[in-house]
Design a protein around this motif. Structure first.
Motif, PDB file in Angstrom:
ATOM      1  N   ARG A  10     -58.204  31.975  15.642  1.00 32.29           N
ATOM      2  CA  ARG A  10     -57.777  32.207  14.250  1.00 32.29           C
ATOM      3  C   ARG A  10     -58.722  33.130  13.479  1.00 32.29           C
ATOM      4  O   ARG A  10     -58.319  33.747  12.499  1.00 32.29           O
ATOM      5  CB  ARG A  10     -57.607  30.875  13.513  1.00 32.29           C
ATOM      6  CG  ARG A  10     -58.895  30.165  13.164  1.00 32.29           C
ATOM      7  CD  ARG A  10     -58.627  28.838  12.488  1.00 32.29           C
ATOM      8  NE  ARG A  10     -58.008  27.890  13.423  1.00 32.29           N
ATOM      9  CZ  ARG A  10     -57.624  26.657  13.080  1.00 32.29           C
ATOM     10  NH1 ARG A  10     -57.776  26.243  11.847  1.00 32.29           N
ATOM     11  NH2 ARG A  10     -57.086  25.869  13.977  1.00 32.29           N
ATOM     12  N   LYS A  13     -58.944  39.195  14.202  1.00 38.04           N
ATOM     13  CA  LYS A  13     -57.826  39.991  13.689  1.00 38.04           C
ATOM     14  C   LYS A  13     -56.945  40.485  14.825  1.00 38.04           C
ATOM     15  O   LYS A  13     -55.740  40.613  14.685  1.00 38.04           O
ATOM     16  CB  LYS A  13     -58.366  41.205  12.916  1.00 38.04           C
ATOM     17  CG  LYS A  13     -58.850  40.831  11.523  1.00 38.04           C
ATOM     18  CD  LYS A  13     -59.171  42.065  10.727  1.00 38.04           C
ATOM     19  CE  LYS A  13     -59.612  41.652   9.316  1.00 38.04           C
ATOM     20  NZ  LYS A  13     -60.487  42.665   8.725  1.00 38.04           N
ATOM     21  N   GLN A  14     -57.575  40.805  15.972  1.00 38.78           N
ATOM     22  CA  GLN A  14     -56.821  41.318  17.121  1.00 38.78           C
ATOM     23  C   GLN A  14     -57.328  40.676  18.397  1.00 38.78           C
ATOM     24  O   GLN A  14     -58.529  40.481  18.565  1.00 38.78           O
ATOM     25  CB  GLN A  14     -57.008  42.836  17.246  1.00 38.78           C
ATOM     26  CG  GLN A  14     -56.318  43.640  16.168  1.00 38.78           C
ATOM     27  CD  GLN A  14     -56.223  45.109  16.567  1.00 38.78           C
ATOM     28  OE1 GLN A  14     -57.090  45.635  17.240  1.00 38.78           O
ATOM     29  NE2 GLN A  14     -55.162  45.768  16.146  1.00 38.78           N
ATOM     30  N   SER A  16     -55.993  40.122  22.853  1.00 33.22           N
ATOM     31  CA  SER A  16     -54.993  40.191  23.922  1.00 33.22           C
ATOM     32  C   SER A  16     -55.611  39.547  25.146  1.00 33.22           C
ATOM     33  O   SER A  16     -56.550  40.081  25.736  1.00 33.22           O
ATOM     34  CB  SER A  16     -54.636  41.654  24.211  1.00 33.22           C
ATOM     35  OG  SER A  16     -53.947  41.736  25.443  1.00 33.22           O
ATOM     36  N   SER A 204     -51.083  37.630  22.626  1.00 39.33           N
ATOM     37  CA  SER A 204     -51.748  38.727  21.931  1.00 39.33           C
ATOM     38  C   SER A 204     -51.387  38.751  20.456  1.00 39.33           C
ATOM     39  O   SER A 204     -50.360  38.236  20.035  1.00 39.33           O
ATOM     40  CB  SER A 204     -51.377  40.066  22.569  1.00 39.33           C
ATOM     41  OG  SER A 204     -50.043  40.374  22.292  1.00 39.33           O
ATOM     42  N   ASN A 205     -52.289  39.367  19.716  1.00 43.20           N
ATOM     43  CA  ASN A 205     -52.035  39.679  18.317  1.00 43.20           C
ATOM     44  C   ASN A 205     -52.510  41.114  18.111  1.00 43.20           C
ATOM     45  O   ASN A 205     -53.562  41.362  17.544  1.00 43.20           O
ATOM     46  CB  ASN A 205     -52.789  38.708  17.411  1.00 43.20           C
ATOM     47  CG  ASN A 205     -52.502  38.992  15.939  1.00 43.20           C
ATOM     48  OD1 ASN A 205     -51.474  39.571  15.613  1.00 43.20           O
ATOM     49  ND2 ASN A 205     -53.415  38.625  15.069  1.00 43.20           N
ATOM     50  N   THR A 207     -50.876  45.275  17.665  1.00 44.81           N
ATOM     51  CA  THR A 207     -49.711  46.161  17.563  1.00 44.81           C
ATOM     52  C   THR A 207     -49.999  47.413  18.394  1.00 44.81           C
ATOM     53  O   THR A 207     -51.126  47.631  18.826  1.00 44.81           O
ATOM     54  CB  THR A 207     -49.457  46.564  16.102  1.00 44.81           C
ATOM     55  OG1 THR A 207     -50.663  47.107  15.572  1.00 44.81           O
ATOM     56  CG2 THR A 207     -49.030  45.366  15.279  1.00 44.81           C
TER      57      THR A 207
END
Length: 308
Positions: A10, A13-14, A16, A204-205, A207
């Motif tokens: 949590r 920010k990113q 994978s 993942s988070n 883009t």
């Protein structure tokens, strides 16, 4: 069973990550039941292979199986490609199995009159008959072939027709995975759809370029198949995997055939590509220029995915 602890992302920010990935994390453990991750370190690329010793430009064609439509065993896409090979005469043709996919309806329904091995050798004979002698033909094995070992890593194909091997000195049979050496140009190849397998396991988070990210995982783990536990229809021999699935030098080119969309991308100075499947009439063309002095970089390789 080894102890395990939950990772909580949590604070990131990113990220994978996927099952089997080896990572280092910087984290806090305030209440003992979870690591709250502040930073994740997942990239440990192998050192790049030395500059190739090419004296002139070389052309390489790459195609991946299955090579025929599900509705028949006519192999029309493959023969269309072989016409192109005969006219263009590339220096190297890399064909990645499967050639006789074990899930093909005609295999499943026992409609092929020859033995699977005889059928494969007939295909191979026709491939070699339609290739000029100055094109090196490289066949990379697949665990999905009905006539071959259903295990990964996969040994090279067996050919029982000794005349075939004697008549065609320009034929090379390679295991899966393998690293080919073309005058110092290192080409890593696997037939397993590792991109799809990582994609199904990935949490993942992030883009952006998903296909590039999935291919990057292979390079960053220095392993042709870093997924654990392996995909359910892949029989991995862990001893062979430890011995043959890793690379200690990053290749100049990495071929990762997949059911996912075709692409050709430079990742960490490695040209990474999915030529798509030959039954969709798609293949890849690479053109490789010699290094100027010892100055080599990925722009020496141009790549395109084309239809036949």
């Amino acid at each position: 069973m080894a102890d395990s602890i939950e990772l909580d992302f949590r604070n990131l920010k990113q990220y994978s990550v996927f099952s089997g990935q080896i990572v280092a994390v910087e984290a806090t453990n305030p209440i003992g039941d979870a690591l709250y991750v502040n930073q994740i370190f997942a990239k440990a690329y192998a050192p790049s292979a030395s500059a190739p010793r090419l004296e002139s430009k070389i052309n390489i064609f790459v195609a991946a199986g299955p090579f025929t439509a599900l509705s028949n065993t006519l192999y029309q896409p493959l023969w269309d490609l072989m016409e192109k090979i005969a006219s263009d005469e590339p220096h190297v043709l890399i064909l990645v199995g499967p050639f006789l996919e074990y899930t093909h309806p005609e295999v499943q329904n026992n409609l092929i009159r020859d033995t699977h091995q005889e059928f494969f050798e007939k295909i191979l004979t026709r491939i070699m008959e339609s290739t000029k002698k100055n094109t090196q033909v490289v066949l990379v094995a697949s665990n999905r072939d009905a006539h071959h070992e259903p295990i990964f890593p996969t040994p090279e194909y067996a050919v029982f027709n000794k005349k075939l091997l004697q008549n065609y000195r320009n034929l090379k049979l390679m295991p899966d995975p393998c690293i080919l050496d073309v005058a110092g140009l290192k080409i890593g190849v696997t037939s397993v759809d590792v991109i799809k397998h990582i994609g199904k396991e990935e949490i993942s988070n992030v883009t952006g370029d998903r296909l590039g990210r999935l291919a990057d995982h292979v390079l960053a783990q220095t392993c042709f198949y870093p997924v654990y536990p392996p995909f359910e229809d892949l029989n991995v021999d862990t001893d062979l995997w430890e011995k043959h699935a890793f690379f200690d030098q990053q290749p100049h080119v990495l071929i990762l055939p997949s059911d996912m969309r075709c692409y050709c991308k430079v990742i960490n100075e490695c040209v990474t590509l999915n030529p798509e499947r030959m039954h969709k009439h798609a293949y890849a063309r690479l053109s490789v220029k010699p290094a100027l002095g010892d100055k080599w970089n990925s722009s020496n390789i141009s790549c395109e995915i084309v239809k036949v």
